[in-house]
Design a protein around this motif. Structure first.
Motif, PDB file in Angstrom:
ATOM      1  N   GLU A 118     -19.951 -45.515 -66.536  1.00 15.12           N
ATOM      2  CA  GLU A 118     -19.841 -44.269 -65.781  1.00 15.12           C
ATOM      3  C   GLU A 118     -20.515 -43.136 -66.552  1.00 15.12           C
ATOM      4  O   GLU A 118     -20.248 -42.932 -67.735  1.00 15.12           O
ATOM      5  N   PHE A 119     -21.408 -42.435 -65.870  1.00 16.95           N
ATOM      6  CA  PHE A 119     -22.052 -41.282 -66.490  1.00 16.95           C
ATOM      7  C   PHE A 119     -21.039 -40.161 -66.691  1.00 16.95           C
ATOM      8  O   PHE A 119     -20.306 -39.789 -65.774  1.00 16.95           O
ATOM      9  N   VAL A 120     -21.018 -39.647 -67.885  1.00 12.77           N
ATOM     10  CA  VAL A 120     -20.166 -38.502 -68.206  1.00 12.77           C
ATOM     11  C   VAL A 120     -20.927 -37.213 -67.934  1.00 12.77           C
ATOM     12  O   VAL A 120     -20.369 -36.222 -67.446  1.00 12.77           O
ATOM     13  N   ASP A 121     -22.194 -37.216 -68.269  1.00 10.44           N
ATOM     14  CA  ASP A 121     -23.082 -36.091 -67.984  1.00 10.44           C
ATOM     15  C   ASP A 121     -24.491 -36.650 -67.831  1.00 10.44           C
ATOM     16  O   ASP A 121     -24.683 -37.866 -67.701  1.00 10.44           O
ATOM     17  N   GLU A 122     -25.496 -35.802 -67.871  1.00  7.59           N
ATOM     18  CA  GLU A 122     -26.857 -36.228 -67.580  1.00  7.59           C
ATOM     19  C   GLU A 122     -27.448 -37.164 -68.628  1.00  7.59           C
ATOM     20  O   GLU A 122     -28.443 -37.837 -68.366  1.00  7.59           O
ATOM     21  N   GLY A 276     -20.506 -42.411 -61.551  1.00  8.84           N
ATOM     22  CA  GLY A 276     -20.610 -41.023 -62.005  1.00  8.84           C
ATOM     23  C   GLY A 276     -21.987 -40.432 -61.781  1.00  8.84           C
ATOM     24  O   GLY A 276     -22.474 -39.628 -62.590  1.00  8.84           O
ATOM     25  N   LYS A 278     -23.105 -38.245 -59.658  1.00  6.49           N
ATOM     26  CA  LYS A 278     -23.143 -36.784 -59.496  1.00  6.49           C
ATOM     27  C   LYS A 278     -23.104 -36.088 -60.840  1.00  6.49           C
ATOM     28  O   LYS A 278     -23.815 -35.104 -61.067  1.00  6.49           O
ATOM     29  N   ALA A 279     -22.289 -36.601 -61.733  1.00  4.35           N
ATOM     30  CA  ALA A 279     -22.207 -35.995 -63.066  1.00  4.35           C
ATOM     31  C   ALA A 279     -23.529 -36.102 -63.803  1.00  4.35           C
ATOM     32  O   ALA A 279     -23.860 -35.260 -64.647  1.00  4.35           O
ATOM     33  N   ALA A 280     -24.308 -37.130 -63.467  1.00  2.71           N
ATOM     34  CA  ALA A 280     -25.601 -37.335 -64.126  1.00  2.71           C
ATOM     35  C   ALA A 280     -26.729 -36.606 -63.424  1.00  2.71           C
ATOM     36  O   ALA A 280     -27.870 -36.643 -63.890  1.00  2.71           O
ATOM     37  N   GLY A 281     -26.427 -35.946 -62.323  1.00  2.00           N
ATOM     38  CA  GLY A 281     -27.478 -35.246 -61.590  1.00  2.00           C
ATOM     39  C   GLY A 281     -28.404 -36.193 -60.856  1.00  2.00           C
ATOM     40  O   GLY A 281     -29.597 -35.904 -60.682  1.00  2.00           O
ATOM     41  N   ASN A 299     -32.752 -37.460 -62.172  1.00  2.00           N
ATOM     42  CA  ASN A 299     -32.517 -37.239 -63.600  1.00  2.00           C
ATOM     43  C   ASN A 299     -33.679 -37.903 -64.343  1.00  2.00           C
ATOM     44  O   ASN A 299     -33.848 -39.118 -64.285  1.00  2.00           O
TER      45      ASN A 299
END
Length: 474
Positions: A118-122, A276, A278-281, A299
């Motif tokens: 799961e992506f936490v951020d980009e 995730g 959306k969290a990764a853009g 991304n």
């Protein structure tokens, strides 16, 4: 706390596309983390291509025994041990599994995490309590069987391609919802293995294929006793004493069909949930992750390949896309995915292969100049093996260039390789005419189809006169 992993590349998904990407990158000494939440090998090895083709192979042996009398051989009616057939299917998977195993990839130097990603951020992924911060990511999380919102289906036992291969007792009456490649392949295999089979399709059977070629497959299935119900919309499913009860709606009204077992094969949905994105853009929709022609997502660090990338859902397409994304990731080379030369094969018997534009597609786009055909019945090898149903069909554009091709018949999947090369390399019909085919082989059919292009010239009076003069005085 475990240290943060900082590889050059992180691959999410250990199916065809993900394994190809990880193995190739590791071969160049690149540090790779591979994350898989399910079984190594993904859908193709465990639930799709491999088990289905193993089941189809068993069905072909049954059909061969039944047809032996045509060759002067009598073996009697074959006896099918359905549980043993499933042991065969499992054995094929187990024979191939080591190539896709954790042990093999760790031996290649890949760090394998068996967990959900799961992506936490980009630029960060969490997997099983581990944090990954990679320079580049490739999302190859695949797809899952699509379960349509049919009234009562959720409360009724049914199978998909992920569960049907675990069934060890032969279905008395298998009802298949969906008349695409998966539905028809499994329908024919089960029919040959002794089940009564009904296939329900709301639209058109094999709707993505050339209807002239698809008709040959459908006629064979009907001849073998598969009931094909076109224009049959499933409106409700329930439980009956004998098994699932399926209510369909046709032009003649409503009808109820009782099955012993129900298989849902209406397509696949990309595995976009839980990543995730959306969290990764990363932009996505119901068709999958949105990618540019170079397969990069919104991304810039992340690429997507395979079923989740929203394109054709085939193992060979995932492999093709994996090869593409490795070029910018490893060598900083620009790439662009091209889809007009991607082949696909339906592994019924007879098989049906298609590459490039169909006749209807070429006509609609205004690129069609000619269509060439040659039947299996005019091929010596097909006659020797008594497999004379089928044809090769070439779709031509300007200058006799082959812009599409289809083949239906014995070994059509193998013959599609040559046709795929012809379309992909933008060959002209003269190139297919001039290649030397060993005799007797089925590939001669493609060559003969190409020679049809020149038939009109032999019928022109001035050409005939010129040739006679050259033969006499040349």
């Amino acid at each position: 706390m475990a240290p943060v992993l900082k590889p050059d590349l992180c691959v999410i998904g250990a199916g065809s596309g993900g394994l190809t990407t990880a193995a190739a990158a590791a071969a160049f000494g690149v540090k790779v983390v591979l994350i898989e939440r399910g079984k190594m090998g993904g859908d193709c090895l465990n639930y799709g291509c491999v088990p289905s083709k193993a089941l189809i192979a068993a069905g072909k042996h049954v059909a061969a025994i039944r047809e032996a009398k045509r060759f002067g051989i009598s073996a009697g009616e074959p006896e099918v041990d359905f549980a043993a057939v499933k042991d065969h299917v499992r054995g094929v998977i187990e024979a191939i599994a080591p190539n896709d195993s954790v042990e093999r990839f760790e031996g290649l130097g890949v760090t394998v995490l068996q967990s959900n990603a799961e992506f936490v951020d980009e630029k960060t992924v969490s997997a099983g309590g581990r944090i990954v911060e990679a320079r580049r990511y490739v999302v190859a999380a695949g797809s899952s069987p699509f379960v349509p919102p049919i009234d009562g289906l959720a409360e009724t036992p049914f199978f998909t391609n992920e569960t049907i291969f675990d069934l060890r007792e032969r279905p008395d009456h298998l009802v298949v919802i969906g008349g695409g490649p998966i539905g028809l392949e499994l329908a024919q295999a089960h029919r040959r293995l002794g089940s009564k089979v009904t296939v329900l399709e709301a639209g058109t059977f094999l709707g993505r294929d050339d209807p002239e070629l698809a008709a040959v497959v459908l006629d064979r299935l009907r001849d073998e006793g598969v009931s094909l119900r076109k224009g049959a919309k499933v409106v409700a499913v329930g439980k009956a004493d004998a098994g699932p009860s399926i209510t369909i709606e046709t032009g003649e009204g409503r009808e109820e069909i009782t099955a012993s077992h129900l298989l849902v094969a209406v397509g696949r949905a990309p595995n976009v949930e839980g990543l995730g994105l959306k969290a990764a853009g990363i932009d996505y929709d119901a068709k999958g992750i949105k990618v540019r022609p170079d397969l990069r997502t919104t991304n810039r660090r992340v690429y997507a390949v395979g079923d989740i990338a929203g394109g054709p859902q085939f193992t060979h397409v995932a492999n093709y896309q994996a090869g593409l994304v490795l070029r910018p990731i490893l060598f900083r080379l620009p790439v662009r995915e091209l889809r007009d030369h991607l082949p696909h094969v339906t592994f019924t018997d007879p098989e049906l292969g298609q590459v490039g534009a169909t006749e209807a597609e070429a006509k609609a786009s205004g690129t069609l100049t000619d269509v060439l055909r040659w039947p299996y019945a005019e091929n010596d090898r097909a006659q020797a093996e008594r497999r004379t149903e089928g044809l090769v069909k070439l779709v031509l554009g300007k200058g006799g260039r082959i812009i599409g091709a289809g083949v239906v018949g014995q070994a059509a999947g193998e013959m599609t390789n040559m046709l795929s090369l012809a379309v992909g390399k933008k060959m002209a019909v003269s190139d297919l005419r001039d290649f030397i085919s060993p005799y007797p082989t089925l590939s001669e059919i493609g060559k003969r189809a190409a020679t049809v292009y020149y038939r009109p010239y032999t019928e022109k009076a001035f050409v005939r006169r010129l040739v006679r003069l050259l033969a006499r005085f040349g």
